[in-house]
Scaffold this motif. Structure first.
Motif, PDB file in Angstrom:
ATOM      1  N   GLY A 179       0.805  -1.215   0.000  1.00  0.00           N
ATOM      2  CA  GLY A 179       0.000   0.000   0.000  1.00  0.00           C
ATOM      3  C   GLY A 179       0.837   1.264   0.000  1.00  0.00           C
ATOM      4  N   GLU A 180       1.881   1.290   0.837  1.00  0.00           N
ATOM      5  CA  GLU A 180       2.698   2.497   0.928  1.00  0.00           C
ATOM      6  C   GLU A 180       3.517   2.722  -0.337  1.00  0.00           C
ATOM      7  OE1 GLU A 180       4.892   2.290   4.585  1.00  0.00           O
ATOM      8  OE2 GLU A 180       3.162   2.983   5.761  1.00  0.00           O
ATOM      9  N   SER A 181       3.972   1.637  -0.976  1.00  0.00           N
ATOM     10  CA  SER A 181       4.729   1.804  -2.220  1.00  0.00           C
ATOM     11  C   SER A 181       3.825   2.324  -3.334  1.00  0.00           C
ATOM     12  CB  SER A 181       5.391   0.478  -2.633  1.00  0.00           C
ATOM     13  OG  SER A 181       4.421  -0.528  -2.873  1.00  0.00           O
ATOM     14  N   TYR A 182       2.541   1.967  -3.278  1.00  0.00           N
ATOM     15  CA  TYR A 182       1.582   2.525  -4.245  1.00  0.00           C
ATOM     16  C   TYR A 182       1.417   4.024  -4.026  1.00  0.00           C
ATOM     17  CZ  TYR A 182      -2.831   3.577  -6.572  1.00  0.00           C
ATOM     18  OH  TYR A 182      -3.795   4.152  -7.357  1.00  0.00           O
ATOM     19  N   MET A 183       1.274   4.420  -2.759  1.00  0.00           N
ATOM     20  CA  MET A 183       1.108   5.844  -2.450  1.00  0.00           C
ATOM     21  C   MET A 183       2.345   6.646  -2.838  1.00  0.00           C
ATOM     22  SD  MET A 183      -1.018   5.966   1.136  1.00  0.00           S
ATOM     23  CE  MET A 183       0.148   5.004   2.072  1.00  0.00           C
ATOM     24  N   ASP A 184       3.514   5.994  -2.793  1.00  0.00           N
ATOM     25  CA  ASP A 184       4.760   6.668  -3.162  1.00  0.00           C
ATOM     26  C   ASP A 184       5.012   6.654  -4.672  1.00  0.00           C
ATOM     27  OD1 ASP A 184       5.269   7.307  -0.547  1.00  0.00           O
ATOM     28  OD2 ASP A 184       6.581   5.598  -0.174  1.00  0.00           O
ATOM     29  N   GLY A 185       4.096   6.052  -5.431  1.00  0.00           N
ATOM     30  CA  GLY A 185       4.231   6.058  -6.880  1.00  0.00           C
ATOM     31  C   GLY A 185       5.182   5.020  -7.436  1.00  0.00           C
ATOM     32  N   TRP A 186       5.483   3.977  -6.637  1.00  0.00           N
ATOM     33  CA  TRP A 186       6.415   2.943  -7.086  1.00  0.00           C
ATOM     34  C   TRP A 186       5.753   1.989  -8.073  1.00  0.00           C
ATOM     35  CZ3 TRP A 186      10.159   0.985  -2.729  1.00  0.00           C
ATOM     36  CH2 TRP A 186      10.842   2.093  -2.189  1.00  0.00           C
ATOM     37  N   TRP A 187       4.415   1.938  -8.060  1.00  0.00           N
ATOM     38  CA  TRP A 187       3.680   1.108  -9.009  1.00  0.00           C
ATOM     39  C   TRP A 187       2.281   1.686  -9.183  1.00  0.00           C
ATOM     40  CZ3 TRP A 187      -0.797  -1.699  -7.583  1.00  0.00           C
ATOM     41  CH2 TRP A 187      -1.041  -1.773  -6.211  1.00  0.00           C
ATOM     42  N   ASP A 188       1.643   1.291 -10.257  1.00  0.00           N
ATOM     43  CA  ASP A 188       0.262   1.695 -10.420  1.00  0.00           C
ATOM     44  C   ASP A 188      -0.520   0.598 -11.137  1.00  0.00           C
ATOM     45  OD1 ASP A 188       0.555   1.947 -13.229  1.00  0.00           O
ATOM     46  OD2 ASP A 188       1.256   3.997 -13.025  1.00  0.00           O
ATOM     47  N   CYS A 189      -1.803   0.787 -11.208  1.00  0.00           N
ATOM     48  CA  CYS A 189      -2.686  -0.202 -11.817  1.00  0.00           C
ATOM     49  C   CYS A 189      -3.957   0.515 -12.262  1.00  0.00           C
ATOM     50  CB  CYS A 189      -3.012  -1.302 -10.802  1.00  0.00           C
ATOM     51  SG  CYS A 189      -4.152  -2.553 -11.388  1.00  0.00           S
ATOM     52  N   GLU A 190      -4.393   0.219 -13.477  1.00  0.00           N
ATOM     53  CA  GLU A 190      -5.575   0.882 -14.012  1.00  0.00           C
ATOM     54  C   GLU A 190      -6.832   0.522 -13.228  1.00  0.00           C
ATOM     55  OE1 GLU A 190      -8.140   0.916 -18.186  1.00  0.00           O
ATOM     56  OE2 GLU A 190      -6.062   0.225 -18.200  1.00  0.00           O
ATOM     57  N   ARG A 191      -6.958  -0.748 -12.848  1.00  0.00           N
ATOM     58  CA  ARG A 191      -8.149  -1.212 -12.125  1.00  0.00           C
ATOM     59  C   ARG A 191      -7.714  -1.895 -10.830  1.00  0.00           C
ATOM     60  NH1 ARG A 191     -12.787  -1.882 -15.229  1.00  0.00           N
ATOM     61  NH2 ARG A 191     -13.743  -2.302 -13.194  1.00  0.00           N
ATOM     62  N   LEU A 192      -7.526  -1.097  -9.797  1.00  0.00           N
ATOM     63  CA  LEU A 192      -7.068  -1.633  -8.517  1.00  0.00           C
ATOM     64  C   LEU A 192      -8.028  -2.672  -7.952  1.00  0.00           C
ATOM     65  CD1 LEU A 192      -5.674   1.476  -6.607  1.00  0.00           C
ATOM     66  CD2 LEU A 192      -4.389  -0.537  -7.302  1.00  0.00           C
ATOM     67  N   GLU A 193      -9.329  -2.418  -8.079  1.00  0.00           N
ATOM     68  CA  GLU A 193     -10.309  -3.351  -7.500  1.00  0.00           C
ATOM     69  C   GLU A 193     -10.203  -4.724  -8.166  1.00  0.00           C
ATOM     70  OE1 GLU A 193     -12.471  -1.747 -11.046  1.00  0.00           O
ATOM     71  OE2 GLU A 193     -10.982  -1.041  -9.615  1.00  0.00           O
ATOM     72  N   GLU A 194      -9.901  -4.749  -9.481  1.00  0.00           N
ATOM     73  CA  GLU A 194      -9.741  -6.018 -10.189  1.00  0.00           C
ATOM     74  C   GLU A 194      -8.447  -6.712  -9.766  1.00  0.00           C
ATOM     75  OE1 GLU A 194     -11.687  -7.604 -12.176  1.00  0.00           O
ATOM     76  OE2 GLU A 194     -13.262  -6.150 -12.559  1.00  0.00           O
ATOM     77  N   PHE A 195      -7.420  -5.927  -9.531  1.00  0.00           N
ATOM     78  CA  PHE A 195      -6.145  -6.483  -9.080  1.00  0.00           C
ATOM     79  C   PHE A 195      -6.308  -7.200  -7.746  1.00  0.00           C
ATOM     80  CE2 PHE A 195      -2.429  -5.456  -6.296  1.00  0.00           C
ATOM     81  CZ  PHE A 195      -1.572  -6.441  -6.782  1.00  0.00           C
ATOM     82  N   PHE A 196      -6.941  -6.521  -6.777  1.00  0.00           N
ATOM     83  CA  PHE A 196      -7.111  -7.125  -5.459  1.00  0.00           C
ATOM     84  C   PHE A 196      -8.117  -8.278  -5.491  1.00  0.00           C
ATOM     85  CE2 PHE A 196      -5.355  -2.992  -4.057  1.00  0.00           C
ATOM     86  CZ  PHE A 196      -4.305  -3.493  -3.310  1.00  0.00           C
ATOM     87  N   TYR A 197      -9.098  -8.180  -6.356  1.00  0.00           N
ATOM     88  CA  TYR A 197     -10.074  -9.258  -6.510  1.00  0.00           C
ATOM     89  C   TYR A 197      -9.368 -10.559  -6.910  1.00  0.00           C
ATOM     90  CZ  TYR A 197     -13.940 -11.959  -8.528  1.00  0.00           C
ATOM     91  OH  TYR A 197     -14.841 -12.948  -8.836  1.00  0.00           O
ATOM     92  N   ARG A 198      -8.318 -10.438  -7.719  1.00  0.00           N
ATOM     93  CA  ARG A 198      -7.565 -11.615  -8.170  1.00  0.00           C
ATOM     94  C   ARG A 198      -6.463 -12.017  -7.195  1.00  0.00           C
ATOM     95  NH1 ARG A 198      -9.863  -9.324 -12.375  1.00  0.00           N
ATOM     96  NH2 ARG A 198     -10.325 -10.547 -14.243  1.00  0.00           N
ATOM     97  N   LEU A 199      -5.916 -11.029  -6.489  1.00  0.00           N
ATOM     98  CA  LEU A 199      -4.788 -11.306  -5.602  1.00  0.00           C
ATOM     99  C   LEU A 199      -5.200 -11.982  -4.300  1.00  0.00           C
ATOM    100  CD1 LEU A 199      -1.736 -10.878  -4.888  1.00  0.00           C
ATOM    101  CD2 LEU A 199      -2.437  -8.708  -3.848  1.00  0.00           C
ATOM    102  N   ILE A 200      -6.229 -11.454  -3.654  1.00  0.00           N
ATOM    103  CA  ILE A 200      -6.584 -11.908  -2.303  1.00  0.00           C
ATOM    104  C   ILE A 200      -6.893 -13.406  -2.223  1.00  0.00           C
ATOM    105  CG2 ILE A 200      -8.297 -11.656  -0.455  1.00  0.00           C
ATOM    106  CD1 ILE A 200      -8.338  -8.640  -1.127  1.00  0.00           C
ATOM    107  N   PRO A 201      -7.662 -13.986  -3.154  1.00  0.00           N
ATOM    108  CA  PRO A 201      -7.937 -15.426  -3.055  1.00  0.00           C
ATOM    109  C   PRO A 201      -6.696 -16.301  -3.184  1.00  0.00           C
ATOM    110  CG  PRO A 201      -9.497 -14.357  -4.537  1.00  0.00           C
ATOM    111  CD  PRO A 201      -8.416 -13.360  -4.266  1.00  0.00           C
ATOM    112  N   LEU A 202      -5.615 -15.765  -3.760  1.00  0.00           N
ATOM    113  CA  LEU A 202      -4.383 -16.546  -3.921  1.00  0.00           C
ATOM    114  C   LEU A 202      -3.650 -16.745  -2.605  1.00  0.00           C
ATOM    115  CD1 LEU A 202      -2.966 -14.943  -7.192  1.00  0.00           C
ATOM    116  CD2 LEU A 202      -4.186 -17.107  -6.966  1.00  0.00           C
TER     117      LEU A 202
END
Length: 205
Positions: free
Chosen positions: A28-51
């Motif tokens: 989360g903090e690296s996202y806020m610092d601009g180290w990475w981005d994603c067009e659809r964050l909700e889709e990213f987490f939707y796929r990540l969390i079940p893993l």
């Protein structure tokens, strides 16, 4: 760096080490610092969390080896703590006086029903005290006490006894001055060197 809207794009190669060291907080903090981005964050987490990525990491011997190496050379070691205090906080209190509230509280405020920063910070301090059910005469440790604003408030409003520690020399001097005459002890000390009992422990971030 894929083409799907849920694929993350890395802008700083230190991203991987930060996430490995600090898990979801590092993500989360690296996202806020601009180290990475994603067009659809909700889709990213939707796929990540079940893993359940943390479970996958625990089964990977190579990653465990890397983790142990990271722990041995932890940049948050005691030897670096005071260096961070010097570089970040010991730059003169004037700049902080201009950017912070009258109590010099260096953490987010609680703005519900508040009209200005002073009121919002006092509301936050009171919320913390009420959540911890402070009782008069009890001993409270504040880890990372900053300029002493929280302990001073807690002593004045809830009649506690305070011990504040910081790795910043200028913070310690300022806090000692504003808390003079109150049952508050301010120490220039790393939390890992503590070996005593307290009724409450607070670290406001």
């Amino acid at each position: 760096n894929g083409n799907n809207p849920w694929d993350i794009h890395i802008h700083n190669e230190n991203f991987y080490e930060r996430v490995f060291r600090h898990g979801s907080v590092g993500l989360g903090e690296s996202y806020m610092d601009g180290w990475w981005d994603c067009e659809r964050l909700e889709e990213f987490f939707y796929r990540l969390i079940p893993l359940e990525p943390e479970k996958i990491v625990k089964k990977n011997l190579k990653l465990i080896s890397y983790y142990l190496t990271s722990a041995l050379f932890n940049r948050s070691s005691k030897s670096r703590a005071f260096v961070i205090g010097e570089r970040h906080y010991d730059i003169g209190n004037v700049v902080f006086r201009y950017m912070l509230d009258k109590r010099m509280i260096y953490s987010c405020a609680y703005w519900q029903d508040a009209k200005n920063l002073d009121e919002a910070q006092e509301a936050k301090l009171d919320l913390i005290c009420r959540k911890l059910y402070f009782k008069p005469g009890k001993r409270v440790l504040d880890i990372g006490c900053g300029w002493g604003g929280f302990l001073k408030y807690a002593v004045e409003k809830y009649d506690i006894i305070g011990v504040g520690i910081t790795v910043s020399k200028e913070q310690a001097e300022y806090a000692s001055e504003i808390c003079k005459g109150l049952p508050i002890e301010i120490r220039l000390q790393d939390y890992r060197d503590l070996n005593e009992k307290f009724d409450y422990i607070v670290s406001v971030g």
